[in-house]
Design an enzyme around this catalytic site. Structure first.
Site, PDB file in Angstrom:
ATOM      1  N   ARG A  83       0.851  -1.212   0.055  1.00 27.68           N
ATOM      2  CA  ARG A  83      -0.002  -0.317   0.260  1.00 27.68           C
ATOM      3  C   ARG A  83       1.003   1.262   0.036  1.00 27.68           C
ATOM      4  O   ARG A  83       1.732   1.208   0.816  1.00 27.68           O
ATOM      5  CB  ARG A  83      -1.000  -0.091   1.112  1.00 27.68           C
ATOM      6  CG  ARG A  83      -1.618   1.439   1.308  1.00 27.68           C
ATOM      7  CD  ARG A  83      -2.846   1.163   2.261  1.00 27.68           C
ATOM      8  NE  ARG A  83      -3.842   0.613   1.872  1.00 27.68           N
ATOM      9  CZ  ARG A  83      -5.004   0.576   2.467  1.00 27.68           C
ATOM     10  NH1 ARG A  83      -5.233   1.450   3.472  1.00 27.68           N
ATOM     11  NH2 ARG A  83      -6.181   0.008   2.048  1.00 27.68           N
ATOM     12  N   HIS A 111      -7.479   0.653  -6.474  1.00 28.21           N
ATOM     13  CA  HIS A 111      -7.737  -0.144  -5.198  1.00 28.21           C
ATOM     14  C   HIS A 111      -8.399  -1.426  -5.624  1.00 28.21           C
ATOM     15  O   HIS A 111      -9.340  -1.820  -5.313  1.00 28.21           O
ATOM     16  CB  HIS A 111      -8.581   0.505  -4.201  1.00 28.21           C
ATOM     17  CG  HIS A 111      -8.440  -0.092  -2.866  1.00 28.21           C
ATOM     18  ND1 HIS A 111      -7.800  -0.979  -2.282  1.00 28.21           N
ATOM     19  CD2 HIS A 111      -9.193   0.694  -1.845  1.00 28.21           C
ATOM     20  CE1 HIS A 111      -7.903  -1.271  -1.196  1.00 28.21           C
ATOM     21  NE2 HIS A 111      -8.788  -0.317  -0.658  1.00 28.21           N
ATOM     22  N   GLN A 148     -10.289  -3.994  -3.312  1.00 27.27           N
ATOM     23  CA  GLN A 148     -11.416  -3.542  -2.681  1.00 27.27           C
ATOM     24  C   GLN A 148     -12.659  -3.954  -3.616  1.00 27.27           C
ATOM     25  O   GLN A 148     -13.671  -4.322  -3.385  1.00 27.27           O
ATOM     26  CB  GLN A 148     -11.338  -2.004  -2.543  1.00 27.27           C
ATOM     27  CG  GLN A 148     -12.625  -1.225  -1.908  1.00 27.27           C
ATOM     28  CD  GLN A 148     -13.102  -1.802  -0.540  1.00 27.27           C
ATOM     29  OE1 GLN A 148     -12.327  -1.841   0.187  1.00 27.27           O
ATOM     30  NE2 GLN A 148     -14.448  -2.111  -0.468  1.00 27.27           N
ATOM     31  N   ASP A 179     -17.378   7.098  -1.801  1.00 27.65           N
ATOM     32  CA  ASP A 179     -16.082   6.938  -0.987  1.00 27.65           C
ATOM     33  C   ASP A 179     -15.838   8.320  -0.439  1.00 27.65           C
ATOM     34  O   ASP A 179     -16.493   9.156  -0.948  1.00 27.65           O
ATOM     35  CB  ASP A 179     -15.237   6.280  -1.789  1.00 27.65           C
ATOM     36  CG  ASP A 179     -13.465   6.326  -1.344  1.00 27.65           C
ATOM     37  OD1 ASP A 179     -13.588   6.235  -0.165  1.00 27.65           O
ATOM     38  OD2 ASP A 179     -12.669   6.095  -1.881  1.00 27.65           O
ATOM     39  N   CYS A 185     -16.281   1.806   0.595  1.00 22.18           N
ATOM     40  CA  CYS A 185     -15.132   0.892   1.019  1.00 22.18           C
ATOM     41  C   CYS A 185     -14.966   0.792   2.683  1.00 22.18           C
ATOM     42  O   CYS A 185     -14.101   0.508   2.952  1.00 22.18           O
ATOM     43  CB  CYS A 185     -14.137   1.072   0.152  1.00 22.18           C
ATOM     44  SG  CYS A 185     -13.604   2.995   0.187  1.00 22.18           S
ATOM     45  N   ARG A 190     -13.605  -8.578   2.090  1.00 17.74           N
ATOM     46  CA  ARG A 190     -12.231  -8.313   1.803  1.00 17.74           C
ATOM     47  C   ARG A 190     -11.798  -9.673   2.181  1.00 17.74           C
ATOM     48  O   ARG A 190     -10.710 -10.182   1.564  1.00 17.74           O
ATOM     49  CB  ARG A 190     -11.803  -7.219   2.498  1.00 17.74           C
ATOM     50  CG  ARG A 190     -12.223  -5.783   2.290  1.00 17.74           C
ATOM     51  CD  ARG A 190     -11.763  -5.404   1.036  1.00 17.74           C
ATOM     52  NE  ARG A 190     -10.244  -5.305   0.574  1.00 17.74           N
ATOM     53  CZ  ARG A 190      -9.548  -4.484   1.108  1.00 17.74           C
ATOM     54  NH1 ARG A 190     -10.042  -3.125   1.393  1.00 17.74           N
ATOM     55  NH2 ARG A 190      -8.279  -4.404   0.890  1.00 17.74           N
TER      56      ARG A 190
HETATM   57  N1   CP Z   1     -11.195  -0.041   2.655  1.00 18.71           N
HETATM   58  C1   CP Z   1     -10.169  -0.140   2.890  1.00 18.71           C
HETATM   59  O1   CP Z   1      -9.048  -0.404   2.363  1.00 18.71           O
HETATM   60  O2   CP Z   1      -9.868   0.225   4.340  1.00 18.71           O
HETATM   61  P1   CP Z   1      -8.519   0.224   5.002  1.00 18.71           P
HETATM   62  O3   CP Z   1      -8.091   1.615   4.499  1.00 18.71           O
HETATM   63  O4   CP Z   1      -8.834   0.456   6.432  1.00 18.71           O
HETATM   64  O5   CP Z   1      -7.589  -0.753   4.497  1.00 18.71           O
HETATM   65  N1  NVA Z   2     -10.277   6.765  -1.506  1.00 17.88           N
HETATM   66  C1  NVA Z   2      -9.658   6.072  -0.288  1.00 17.88           C
HETATM   67  C2  NVA Z   2     -10.070   4.757   0.249  1.00 17.88           C
HETATM   68  C3  NVA Z   2      -9.565   4.369   1.462  1.00 17.88           C
HETATM   69  C4  NVA Z   2      -9.827   2.902   1.720  1.00 17.88           C
HETATM   70  C5  NVA Z   2      -8.184   6.751   0.278  1.00 17.88           C
HETATM   71  O1  NVA Z   2      -7.342   6.443  -0.883  1.00 17.88           O
HETATM   72  O2  NVA Z   2      -7.803   7.176   1.091  1.00 17.88           O
END
Ligand code: CP
Ligand code: NVA
Length: 304
Positions: A103, A130, A133, A222, A262, A290
């Site tokens: 990540r 993502h 997700q 989101d 998400c 997930r």
């Molecule tokens: N939806 C998601 O990716 O959540 P986190 O940021 O908690 O991993």
């Molecule tokens: N769009 C959001 C998703 C978090 C799971 C971000 O990137 O912060």
């Protein structure tokens, strides 16, 4: 040849449907002690340069349930945070582990990591995509009886990483996606172009959330300010006024539509408390999925 999952376009429609079937099988098995352990002795390194609750815990538990092991690596206590080159980290971790989940910020960093790694690399969220997700979201829609090749999805809000992955899913599977966003906050045009080449599915960008929501089977939203965009928070809050998923917007959707997010959610910004906690909300099943879909993904990508 190793397989990576950096974006939804890395998978075919048949592979996505097969992952969903396998994810649903893992879900039925629960954490049963009699369930198979196909990844016994295997290790997954998990690099997090941004915060996470769901991704971290679901990947770690997925590896445990599959019989393997996961390592949480943060920049605070590894050489990653002290500037060791991405390609060196990728090569070293490839010597110890069987796959890496990353990540990070720029999508190019995940691409650079994957190019140097000799084990499968999974994108656990970048600024651009993502994919894990959206696999969980698709599994949730299928569970709720939606036809993944024919459904209509309305994405309300920021054309961010999650929206980009929805654009790719629409073209890979062939469903209809409408994104309602303010001018300047559209999904990435390069992603739309790449995915549009598949020639299936329809993606439309509209300004009016009500127009996007009309007749939708899935209403999705989101956050307006993603991780890394905190400095733009005030500007974004102003730009997205009118893009809240509320009861009035939900009434425009198909009766029986599901609402997904998400998470984490900002109640009162992109979604109201009443909709998030209401009867159409599938958000906690979505979060649970997930775990199950990532078990299917890890089983597919890691060599037994
Ligand atoms: N939806 C998601 O990716 O959540 P986190 O940021 O908690 O991993
Ligand atoms: N769009 C959001 C998703 C978090 C799971 C971000 O990137 O912060």
């Amino acid at each position: 040849m190793k397989r990576d999952l950096l974006r939804i376009l890395d998978l075919s429609d048949r592979e996505i449907l097969s992952l969903i079937r396998s994810g649903r099988t893992w879900k039925r098995r629960g954490g049963s002690r009699r369930a198979p352990r196909p990844l016994a002795g295997k290790s997954l390194a998990m690099i997090f340069l941004k915060a996470s609750t769901r991704t971290r815990v679901s990947f770690e538990v997925a590896m445990t349930r599959l019989g393997g092991h996961a390592l949480f690596l943060s920049p605070l206590d590894t050489q990653i945070g002290r500037g060791e080159p991405v390609r060196d980290t990728a090569r070293v971790l490839s010597r110890y582990t069987d796959a890496v989940m990353i990540r990070t910020f720029g999508h190019e960093t995940a691409m650079e990591f994957a190019a140097a790694a000799t084990v499968p690399v999974i994108n656990g969220l970048t600024d651009g995509h993502h994919p894990c997700q959206i696999l969980a979201d698709l599994m949730t829609a299928a569970e709720r009886g939606k036809d993944l090749r024919k459904m209509r999805v309305a994405f309300i809000g920021d054309g961010n990483n999650v929206a980009n992955s929805w654009v790719e899913a629409a073209h890979v599977l062939g469903f209809d996606l409408r994104v309602a966003c303010p001018k300047g906050y559209e999904p990435d045009p390069a992603v739309r172009k790449d995915a549009g080449r598949i020639g299936r599915g329809e993606v439309r960008i509209v300004r009016d959330p009500a127009e996007a929501a009309r007749g939708a089977d899935v209403l999705y939203t989101d956050v307006w300010t993603s991780m890394g965009q905190e400095a733009e928070g005030r500007k974004r809050l102003a730009a997205f006024q009118g893009y809240c998923v509320d009861a009035a917007l939900l009434r425009r959707a198909h009766p029986g539509a599901i609402v997904m997010h998400c998470l984490p959610a900002h109640r009162g910004e992109e979604i109201t408390e009443a909709v998030l906690e209401g009867p159409n909300s599938a958000v906690f099943d979505e979060a649970e999925n997930r775990l199950h879909i990532q078990m299917a993904l890890l089983e597919k990508l890691i060599k037994h």
